[in-house]
Design an enzyme around this catalytic site. Structure first.
Site, PDB file in Angstrom:
ATOM      1  N   ARG A 113      -2.584  -1.952  -3.612  1.00 33.48           N
ATOM      2  CA  ARG A 113      -3.593  -0.900  -3.625  1.00 33.48           C
ATOM      3  C   ARG A 113      -3.260   0.067  -4.756  1.00 33.48           C
ATOM      4  O   ARG A 113      -2.153   0.580  -4.841  1.00 33.48           O
ATOM      5  CB  ARG A 113      -3.591  -0.147  -2.304  1.00 33.48           C
ATOM      6  CG  ARG A 113      -4.553   1.046  -2.277  1.00 33.48           C
ATOM      7  CD  ARG A 113      -4.226   1.952  -1.116  1.00 33.48           C
ATOM      8  NE  ARG A 113      -5.107   3.116  -1.080  1.00 33.48           N
ATOM      9  CZ  ARG A 113      -4.711   4.326  -0.689  1.00 33.48           C
ATOM     10  NH1 ARG A 113      -3.454   4.543  -0.356  1.00 33.48           N
ATOM     11  NH2 ARG A 113      -5.565   5.327  -0.652  1.00 33.48           N
TER      12      ARG A 113
ATOM     13  N   ARG B 295      -6.640  19.454   2.869  1.00 33.06           N
ATOM     14  CA  ARG B 295      -7.489  19.660   1.695  1.00 33.06           C
ATOM     15  C   ARG B 295      -8.734  20.447   2.084  1.00 33.06           C
ATOM     16  O   ARG B 295      -9.316  20.219   3.144  1.00 33.06           O
ATOM     17  CB  ARG B 295      -7.907  18.329   1.076  1.00 33.06           C
ATOM     18  CG  ARG B 295      -6.754  17.485   0.550  1.00 33.06           C
ATOM     19  CD  ARG B 295      -7.289  16.189  -0.033  1.00 33.06           C
ATOM     20  NE  ARG B 295      -6.220  15.250  -0.323  1.00 33.06           N
ATOM     21  CZ  ARG B 295      -6.248  13.953  -0.032  1.00 33.06           C
ATOM     22  NH1 ARG B 295      -7.307  13.435   0.565  1.00 33.06           N
ATOM     23  NH2 ARG B 295      -5.241  13.167  -0.346  1.00 33.06           N
TER      24      ARG B 295
ATOM     25  N   HIS C 116     -11.182   5.911  -0.902  1.00 31.77           N
ATOM     26  CA  HIS C 116     -11.283   5.184   0.375  1.00 31.77           C
ATOM     27  C   HIS C 116     -12.239   3.997   0.260  1.00 31.77           C
ATOM     28  O   HIS C 116     -12.738   3.495   1.261  1.00 31.77           O
ATOM     29  CB  HIS C 116     -11.776   6.101   1.517  1.00 31.77           C
ATOM     30  CG  HIS C 116     -10.806   7.158   1.925  1.00 31.77           C
ATOM     31  ND1 HIS C 116     -11.218   8.388   2.407  1.00 31.77           N
ATOM     32  CD2 HIS C 116      -9.452   7.185   1.921  1.00 31.77           C
ATOM     33  CE1 HIS C 116     -10.167   9.131   2.684  1.00 31.77           C
ATOM     34  NE2 HIS C 116      -9.076   8.421   2.394  1.00 31.77           N
TER      35      HIS C 116
ATOM     36  N   GLU D 223      -7.383  -1.839   5.559  1.00 31.58           N
ATOM     37  CA  GLU D 223      -7.413  -1.861   4.100  1.00 31.58           C
ATOM     38  C   GLU D 223      -6.602  -3.017   3.537  1.00 31.58           C
ATOM     39  O   GLU D 223      -6.980  -3.629   2.534  1.00 31.58           O
ATOM     40  CB  GLU D 223      -6.890  -0.528   3.549  1.00 31.58           C
ATOM     41  CG  GLU D 223      -7.794   0.652   3.844  1.00 31.58           C
ATOM     42  CD  GLU D 223      -7.202   1.962   3.393  1.00 31.58           C
ATOM     43  OE1 GLU D 223      -7.728   2.550   2.437  1.00 31.58           O
ATOM     44  OE2 GLU D 223      -6.201   2.397   3.989  1.00 31.58           O
TER      45      GLU D 223
ATOM     46  N   ASN E 136       0.864  -1.182   0.000  1.00 32.31           N
ATOM     47  CA  ASN E 136       0.000   0.000   0.000  1.00 32.31           C
ATOM     48  C   ASN E 136       0.903   1.235   0.000  1.00 32.31           C
ATOM     49  O   ASN E 136       1.322   1.711   1.048  1.00 32.31           O
ATOM     50  CB  ASN E 136      -0.910  -0.027   1.229  1.00 32.31           C
ATOM     51  CG  ASN E 136      -1.905   1.128   1.259  1.00 32.31           C
ATOM     52  OD1 ASN E 136      -1.787   2.094   0.511  1.00 32.31           O
ATOM     53  ND2 ASN E 136      -2.875   1.033   2.151  1.00 32.31           N
TER      54      ASN E 136
END
Length: 397
Positions: free
Chosen positions: A88, A238, A177, A382, A7
């Protein structure tokens, strides 16, 4: 079945090694601070923990260091002992929405998507290129962060822009996500003892990057991130949702070019823009000390999430549970309180203050007994979800 999951982030490389039967985690690690003056190398293998401070100039160096550590620490021989290597990949565009075994043709197609996720896709693809070179006989599988959101209906994923921009440039909501949202949805279903297809959920992945997702009968039907991860909730650096005219206004007024405006919105805004800090733990400490800017940042962050919850309740109609995950979602009781504060009257959502303070690292119900909608904290994984999807793909072959 032994699976290595890679990842790669914009400045990090996280990995886990699984024996899929029993979902046993054999080893894991993280290299963070790639490209910075100082990076940290973490490795966990059984009872052994290794942490080194060093300089890792780029992701090529990080992958080399990782594979060297496998041999040096006698963790695994990647050429002989692995069944699958899972990767990923942040952006799959419109074409890639299922776990995909990589070959040279697929790899070439994935390279065309770099512009859609310039911070992440290139390093994701680099990891695939390196592992194909190091262990060409091992199946490499890409699992896409956008895949879970492929079920969003067209009326929700289209923007009100000229149709030709969608057809020619593929401008649409993709969402991100997805691997995390899928994982916590599945875990919530297990906790409730009900099939995922029988549940409507609102999942909240809250960390330095943050997103909300409306899950109807096990499928994503809307999500807060859009064409890029910039849209939606306020995040660490962000901006999230803003009036798009602000972009052209600032470019004209401040004479900013596209690179500068992109940097402003992605790296200098969000919590950092409001109070000059993007670490929520520090923001909470400053708030407790009476810092008004820090308090405003917390209030704005929580308010935006609250608005998305309200809109997703309207989208779903019936909601079985609200699920908090991610570094902030799992560990910041104050944020959970601020987000759900006042939702008892409209939606009957009520936290239990004592349960909300618990941090066991396990899935927990934190709602009051008389709450009409369940509220859960579900730790995300994940890498385990990627391993599961790789295993399902290979088993079907």
């Amino acid at each position: 079945m032994t699976i290595l999951v890679l990842n790669a982030g914009s400045s990090s490389l996280k990995w886990k090694l699984f024996e899929l039967e029993g979902e046993k985690e054999i080893a894991s690690g993280l290299i963070e601070g790639i490209g910075e003056e100082r990076s940290l190398f973490h490795l966990y293998h059984g009872a052994k923990e290794l942490e080194l401070t060093q300089t890792t100039p780029d992701h090529q160096s990080a992958f080399s260091m990782l594979f060297d550590s496998f041999e040096k620490e006698q963790i695994i021989n990647i050429k002989q002992d692995l069944d699958i290597i899972g990767h990923r990949v942040v952006h799959g565009g419109e074409r890639f929405y299922k776990p995909t075994i990589i070959n040279e043709k697929i790899l070439g197609d994935l390279r065309t998507l770099h512009l859609l996720a310039p911070l992440h896709n290139p390093v994701n693809i680099l990891g695939i290129e390196i592992t194909l070179r190091e262990a060409p006989q091992i199946p490499n599988v890409a699992v896409f962060d956008t895949a879970f959101h492929h079920s969003i209906p067209e009326y929700a994923f289209r923007y009100a822009l000229p149709t030709e921009l969608y057809k020619r440039e593929h401008i649409r909501r993709y969402g991100f996500h997805g691997t995390s949202h899928r994982f916590v949805a599945e875990e919530t279903a297990k906790t409730l003892g009900r099939p995922l297809k029988a549940l409507n959920l609102i999942t909240l992945h809250l960390g330095n990057g943050a997103s909300a997702c409306a899950v109807r009968q096990g499928e994503s039907v809307d999500t807060s991130m859009g064409f890029t991860p910039l849209e939606g909730l306020i995040m660490g650096t962000r901006s999230g949702d803003i009036d798009p005219a602000i972009v052209t206004y600032l470019m004209d007024r401040l004479n900013l070019n596209t690179a500068q405006i992109n940097d402003l919105l992605n790296r200098e805004s969000g919590l950092k823009g409001i109070c000059n800090e993007n670490d929520l733990r520090t923001i909470v400490q400053r708030t407790n000390g009476g810092d008004k800017e820090a308090r405003l940042a917390l209030e704005m962050f929580a308010y935006r999430i609250k608005k998305y919850i309200g809109s997703y309740v309207a989208v779903l109609g019936k909601v079985d549970a609200i699920v908090f995950t991610g570094g902030i979602g799992e560990h910041a009781a104050l944020i959970r309180t601020l987000v759900l504060e006042g939702l008892d009257t409209a939606f009957g959502i009520m936290l239990d203050p004592l349960l909300n303070r618990h941090e066991s690292g396990e899935t927990e119900a934190i709602h009051a007994k008389n709450s009409r909608i369940g509220v859960y904290v579900v730790p995300t994984d994940e890498e385990l979800e990627i391993a599961r999807e790789c295993g399902r793909l290979i088993s079907e072959k």
